[in-house]
Design an enzyme around this catalytic site. Structure first.
Site, PDB file in Angstrom:
ATOM      1  N   LYS A  41       0.827  -1.210   0.000  1.00 21.31           N
ATOM      2  CA  LYS A  41       0.000   0.000   0.000  1.00 21.31           C
ATOM      3  C   LYS A  41       0.864   1.264   0.000  1.00 21.31           C
ATOM      4  CE  LYS A  41      -2.489   2.588   3.609  1.00 21.31           C
ATOM      5  NZ  LYS A  41      -1.383   3.245   4.313  1.00 21.31           N
ATOM      6  N   ASN A  42       1.827   1.344   0.909  1.00 22.29           N
ATOM      7  CA  ASN A  42       2.543   2.607   1.057  1.00 22.29           C
ATOM      8  C   ASN A  42       3.550   2.856  -0.071  1.00 22.29           C
ATOM      9  OD1 ASN A  42       0.952   3.284   3.195  1.00 22.29           O
ATOM     10  ND2 ASN A  42       2.444   2.714   4.774  1.00 22.29           N
TER      11      ASN A  42
ATOM     12  N   ARG B   2      -4.147  10.011   3.474  1.00 22.03           N
ATOM     13  CA  ARG B   2      -2.905  10.660   3.877  1.00 22.03           C
ATOM     14  C   ARG B   2      -2.026  10.931   2.652  1.00 22.03           C
ATOM     15  NH1 ARG B   2      -1.360  13.829   7.555  1.00 22.03           N
ATOM     16  NH2 ARG B   2       0.872  13.871   7.735  1.00 22.03           N
TER      17      ARG B   2
ATOM     18  N   CYS C 219      -5.417   8.188   8.722  1.00 25.62           N
ATOM     19  CA  CYS C 219      -5.606   7.763  10.117  1.00 25.62           C
ATOM     20  C   CYS C 219      -5.215   8.877  11.072  1.00 25.62           C
ATOM     21  CB  CYS C 219      -4.731   6.541  10.422  1.00 25.62           C
ATOM     22  SG  CYS C 219      -5.198   5.074   9.517  1.00 25.62           S
TER      23      CYS C 219
ATOM     24  N   ARG D  87       0.025  15.216  12.744  1.00 24.92           N
ATOM     25  CA  ARG D  87       0.734  14.666  11.577  1.00 24.92           C
ATOM     26  C   ARG D  87       1.201  15.821  10.693  1.00 24.92           C
ATOM     27  NH1 ARG D  87      -1.906   9.131   9.283  1.00 24.92           N
ATOM     28  NH2 ARG D  87       0.171   9.025   8.371  1.00 24.92           N
ATOM     29  N   PRO D  88       2.191  16.599  11.189  1.00 24.06           N
ATOM     30  CA  PRO D  88       2.630  17.763  10.407  1.00 24.06           C
ATOM     31  C   PRO D  88       3.328  17.352   9.121  1.00 24.06           C
ATOM     32  CG  PRO D  88       4.090  17.419  12.298  1.00 24.06           C
ATOM     33  CD  PRO D  88       2.972  16.409  12.422  1.00 24.06           C
ATOM     34  N   ILE D  89       3.385  18.289   8.157  1.00 25.34           N
ATOM     35  CA  ILE D  89       4.155  18.015   6.929  1.00 25.34           C
ATOM     36  C   ILE D  89       5.209  19.112   6.728  1.00 25.34           C
ATOM     37  CG2 ILE D  89       2.385  16.606   5.780  1.00 25.34           C
ATOM     38  CD1 ILE D  89       1.790  19.088   3.995  1.00 25.34           C
ATOM     39  N   ASP D  90       5.681  19.678   7.854  1.00 21.76           N
ATOM     40  CA  ASP D  90       6.656  20.765   7.758  1.00 21.76           C
ATOM     41  C   ASP D  90       7.942  20.346   7.039  1.00 21.76           C
ATOM     42  OD1 ASP D  90       6.686  19.260  10.351  1.00 21.76           O
ATOM     43  OD2 ASP D  90       8.622  20.249  10.526  1.00 21.76           O
ATOM     44  N   GLN D  91       8.335  19.066   7.156  1.00 23.88           N
ATOM     45  CA  GLN D  91       9.583  18.638   6.515  1.00 23.88           C
ATOM     46  C   GLN D  91       9.412  18.535   4.996  1.00 23.88           C
ATOM     47  OE1 GLN D  91      12.534  18.352   8.376  1.00 23.88           O
ATOM     48  NE2 GLN D  91      11.080  19.300   9.794  1.00 23.88           N
TER      49      GLN D  91
ATOM     50  N   ASP E 108       3.626   0.520  11.968  1.00 27.11           N
ATOM     51  CA  ASP E 108       2.391   0.020  11.345  1.00 27.11           C
ATOM     52  C   ASP E 108       2.090  -1.433  11.735  1.00 27.11           C
ATOM     53  OD1 ASP E 108       2.184   2.489  10.227  1.00 27.11           O
ATOM     54  OD2 ASP E 108       2.852   1.901   8.228  1.00 27.11           O
TER      55      ASP E 108
ATOM     56  N   ARG F 243      -9.194   0.251   3.714  1.00 28.56           N
ATOM     57  CA  ARG F 243      -8.257   1.221   3.127  1.00 28.56           C
ATOM     58  C   ARG F 243      -6.918   0.569   2.812  1.00 28.56           C
ATOM     59  NH1 ARG F 243      -6.609   5.239   6.883  1.00 28.56           N
ATOM     60  NH2 ARG F 243      -5.136   5.481   5.198  1.00 28.56           N
TER      61      ARG F 243
HETATM   62  N1  EPU Z   1       6.867  14.276  10.940  1.00 29.46           N
HETATM   63  C1  EPU Z   1       7.000  15.605  11.210  1.00 29.46           C
HETATM   64  N2  EPU Z   1       7.026  16.471  10.150  1.00 29.46           N
HETATM   65  C2  EPU Z   1       6.898  16.048   8.873  1.00 29.46           C
HETATM   66  C3  EPU Z   1       6.740  14.681   8.596  1.00 29.46           C
HETATM   67  C4  EPU Z   1       6.717  13.800   9.666  1.00 29.46           C
HETATM   68  O1  EPU Z   1       7.104  16.008  12.364  1.00 29.46           O
HETATM   69  O2  EPU Z   1       6.929  16.889   7.966  1.00 29.46           O
HETATM   70  C5  EPU Z   1       6.866  13.305  12.050  1.00 29.46           C
HETATM   71  C6  EPU Z   1       5.504  12.630  12.210  1.00 29.46           C
HETATM   72  O3  EPU Z   1       4.638  13.397  13.013  1.00 29.46           O
HETATM   73  C7  EPU Z   1       5.903  11.307  12.806  1.00 29.46           C
HETATM   74  C8  EPU Z   1       7.269  11.020  12.170  1.00 29.46           C
HETATM   75  O4  EPU Z   1       7.765  12.266  11.726  1.00 29.46           O
HETATM   76  O5  EPU Z   1       6.065  11.450  14.194  1.00 29.46           O
HETATM   77  C9  EPU Z   1       7.263  10.050  11.006  1.00 29.46           C
HETATM   78  O6  EPU Z   1       6.274  10.426  10.055  1.00 29.46           O
HETATM   79  P1  EPU Z   1       6.376  10.010   8.505  1.00 29.46           P
HETATM   80  O7  EPU Z   1       6.481  11.248   7.701  1.00 29.46           O
HETATM   81  O8  EPU Z   1       7.431   8.967   8.359  1.00 29.46           O
HETATM   82  O9  EPU Z   1       4.961   9.326   8.268  1.00 29.46           O
HETATM   83  P2  EPU Z   1       3.986   9.509   7.033  1.00 29.46           P
HETATM   84  O10 EPU Z   1       4.768   9.639   5.776  1.00 29.46           O
HETATM   85  O11 EPU Z   1       2.948  10.521   7.300  1.00 29.46           O
HETATM   86  C10 EPU Z   1       3.905   6.977   6.428  1.00 29.46           C
HETATM   87  C11 EPU Z   1       2.846   5.930   6.295  1.00 29.46           C
HETATM   88  C12 EPU Z   1       2.287   5.568   7.663  1.00 29.46           C
HETATM   89  C13 EPU Z   1       3.439   5.097   8.553  1.00 29.46           C
HETATM   90  C14 EPU Z   1       4.561   6.135   8.591  1.00 29.46           C
HETATM   91  C15 EPU Z   1       5.796   5.659   9.349  1.00 29.46           C
HETATM   92  C16 EPU Z   1       1.911   6.450   4.142  1.00 29.46           C
HETATM   93  C17 EPU Z   1       0.777   6.997   3.377  1.00 29.46           C
HETATM   94  N3  EPU Z   1       1.785   6.463   5.474  1.00 29.46           N
HETATM   95  O12 EPU Z   1       3.271   8.100   7.030  1.00 29.46           O
HETATM   96  O13 EPU Z   1       1.420   4.484   7.414  1.00 29.46           O
HETATM   97  O14 EPU Z   1       2.965   4.886   9.866  1.00 29.46           O
HETATM   98  O15 EPU Z   1       4.974   6.473   7.247  1.00 29.46           O
HETATM   99  O16 EPU Z   1       6.306   4.499   8.785  1.00 29.46           O
HETATM  100  O17 EPU Z   1       2.891   5.986   3.583  1.00 29.46           O
HETATM  101  C18 EPU Z   1      -0.333   2.997   7.861  1.00 29.46           C
HETATM  102  O18 EPU Z   1      -0.066   2.448   6.783  1.00 29.46           O
HETATM  103  O19 EPU Z   1      -1.103   2.515   8.721  1.00 29.46           O
HETATM  104  C19 EPU Z   1       0.286   4.288   8.169  1.00 29.46           C
HETATM  105  C20 EPU Z   1      -0.175   5.120   9.090  1.00 29.46           C
END
Ligand code: EPU
Length: 430
Positions: A22-23, A93, A117, A122-126, A307, A399
């Site tokens: 999925k991811n 997401r 979820c 779940r910030p996207i600042d990075q 996960d 999902r």
């Molecule tokens: N984070 C920040 N800023 C950012 C991005 C992330 O602070 O800009 C923090 C997050 O809050 C978190 C950590 O960094 O504490 C890791 O977040 P990451 O960006 O790795 O997660 P994501 O890309 O939003 C994906 C998967 C999630 C999985 C995580 C970690 C997708 C669509 N989602 O999320 O999958 O838990 O990586 O491996 O690929 C799931 O499949 O159930 C699921 C939630």
């Protein structure tokens, strides 16, 4: 409301085929926006997150043709540079990958903030830090993220991620594939799906090196051409079936996996007394139903995946002794604990730590899947429990898991889908 009804206590036997990841799929499908020509993508999981991404691509003007159940041809030659539909994007997401892909293709993106979820903040600042370093102007207004590249094309840049982020790593790769010059991502995530996205882009003509390490170098190219690519198997789906066998007992060959990707999960199951034998592209999992305690800390790959945290917790509810789980990625991934308690689990949560006192058995109960992996955990608990478990809100499970009811039934589980009259009326009305 659709429910899964599970009569626990049936051990699992046979073989199960794992679907595409999925991811990986939710990043590779938006990556098709960067390709000039048709890409054939194989091993796509049939899950609702994928359906939504395909709808978004079609809405932008992509020609999406179904070749068979798990293969599509996508031609984005004639897409429009239009705002991404709020209706679709807010439900997933991974809609954030459209920002990187559209910036890469047009130097401009208008995308609603992502859904998915609820695991705490779940910030996207990075992601944004990366786009800005590459010359984009990013602001949020009117319910959209607006990103615009200076001079219409992203510029290569050096980006150090303040935390290891799967999403930011992949999004910056998407924005960089067609950028001018070299982009270097430092402190990059190393998950198998990062490597899969890089392999997809490279197979279409990109120049990406280092995916799978913490430094990824992307030299922008002028054009990506079409081709055929097959998505890797889903590490988390495989791990979920491994945990199902741990909980229900039995012997199952889990096929179409990359055993190396499962090492972190296998290691914990072995500590719990489950037998796991690696084969070329399969793992055999055998459990006699009596499990030992262990401790688990979730971390970015190659650590134990967040996960899989709810699923391993569900199995540990009936392990002998006290297990400690530490969530190292998300702020709030213990919402499922209340549901497991309704089934008799003894779990105390303090911040990011959950302490599980193993009980002899869980007892079936009506429970609710509050998110995707929480739902998987409830299935695992229900399979091993005494009596009947009714899980509602299963749309969260759908999902991310292709055909989970069919796959478990084929292994001998007593699980069925119950559709309430309301649901039936709604589906007949469509
Ligand atoms: N984070 C920040 N800023 C950012 C991005 C992330 O602070 O800009 C923090 C997050 O809050 C978190 C950590 O960094 O504490 C890791 O977040 P990451 O960006 O790795 O997660 P994501 O890309 O939003 C994906 C998967 C999630 C999985 C995580 C970690 C997708 C669509 N989602 O999320 O999958 O838990 O990586 O491996 O690929 C799931 O499949 O159930 C699921 C939630």
């Amino acid at each position: 409301m659709t429910k899964y009804v599970i009569q626990g206590g049936k051990s699992l036997h046979g073989q199960v085929e794992i679907s595409g990841a999925k991811n990986a799929a939710v990043a590779i499908l938006p990556a098709a926006l960067l390709v000039d020509g048709t890409c054939r993508i194989e091993n796509i999981p049939q899950i609702s997150d994928v359906t939504l991404i395909l709808k978004i691509l079609q809405d932008l003007g992509a020609d999406v043709r179904t070749v068979n159940r798990n293969t599509v041809d996508i031609d984005c030659s004639h897409i429009r540079n239009a705002p991404v539909s709020y209706e679709f994007a807010r439900k997933i997401r991974a809609s954030y990958y459209l920002i990187g892909a559209l910036l890469g293709r047009f130097g401009f993106a208008e995308v609603p903030p992502p859904g998915g979820c609820n695991l705490g903040g779940r910030p996207i600042d990075q992601h944004i830090k990366g786009f800005v370093a590459m010359g984009a102007d990013v602001d949020v207004s009117g319910g959209f993220i607006h990103a615009t590249a200076a001079n219409g094309r992203m510029q290569g840049a050096q980006v150090y991620l303040d935390m290891v982020s799967v999403g930011a790593t992949m999004n910056i790769m998407l924005a960089a594939a067609l950028a001018e010059g070299l982009t270097i991502i430092e402190n990059a995530a190393k998950e198998p799906h990062i490597v899969d996205l890089a392999n997809f882009l490279n197979s279409m003509g990109a120049d990406i090196m280092g995916a799978g390490t913490d430094i990824i170098k992307i030299r922008g190219v002028q054009r990506l051409g079409g081709g055929t690519y097959s998505i890797i198997p889903d590490q988390i789906e495989a791990g979920t079936y491994m945990a199902c066998v741990a909980s229900a007992g039995g012997e199952v060959v889990i096929q179409n996996v990359i055993p190396k990707h499962l090492d972190c999960i296998t290691a914990k199951l072995l500590e719990m007394g489950v037998e796991v034998e690696e084969q070329d592209d399969a793992v055999l999992v055998r459990s006699h139903g009596s499990l030992q305690r262990t401790n688990v800390k979730t971390q970015p790959y190659p650590g134990f995946p967040t996960d899989m945290q709810p699923q391993i917790a569900a199995a540990l509810c009936v392990a002998e002794g006290t297990s400690v789980i530490t969530e190292g990625v998300w702020d709030n991934r213990y919402k499922y604990v209340d549901e497991l308690r309704r089934m008799g689990a003894q779990i105390q949560v303090d911040g990011k730590v959950a302490v599980i006192e193993g009980v002899e058995h869980l007892t079936g109960a009506p429970v609710s899947a509050c998110d995707l992996r929480a739902g998987a955990a409830l299935i695992i608990a229900g399979l091993g429990a005494e009596g009947c478990t009714e899980i509602d809100s299963v749309q969260h499970i759908e999902r991310g898991y292709e055909d989970i009811v069919r796959k478990l039934s084929a292994l001998g589980a007593d699980i069925r889908v119950v559709i309430t009259p309301d649901d039936l009326r709604q589906s007949q009305a469509v």
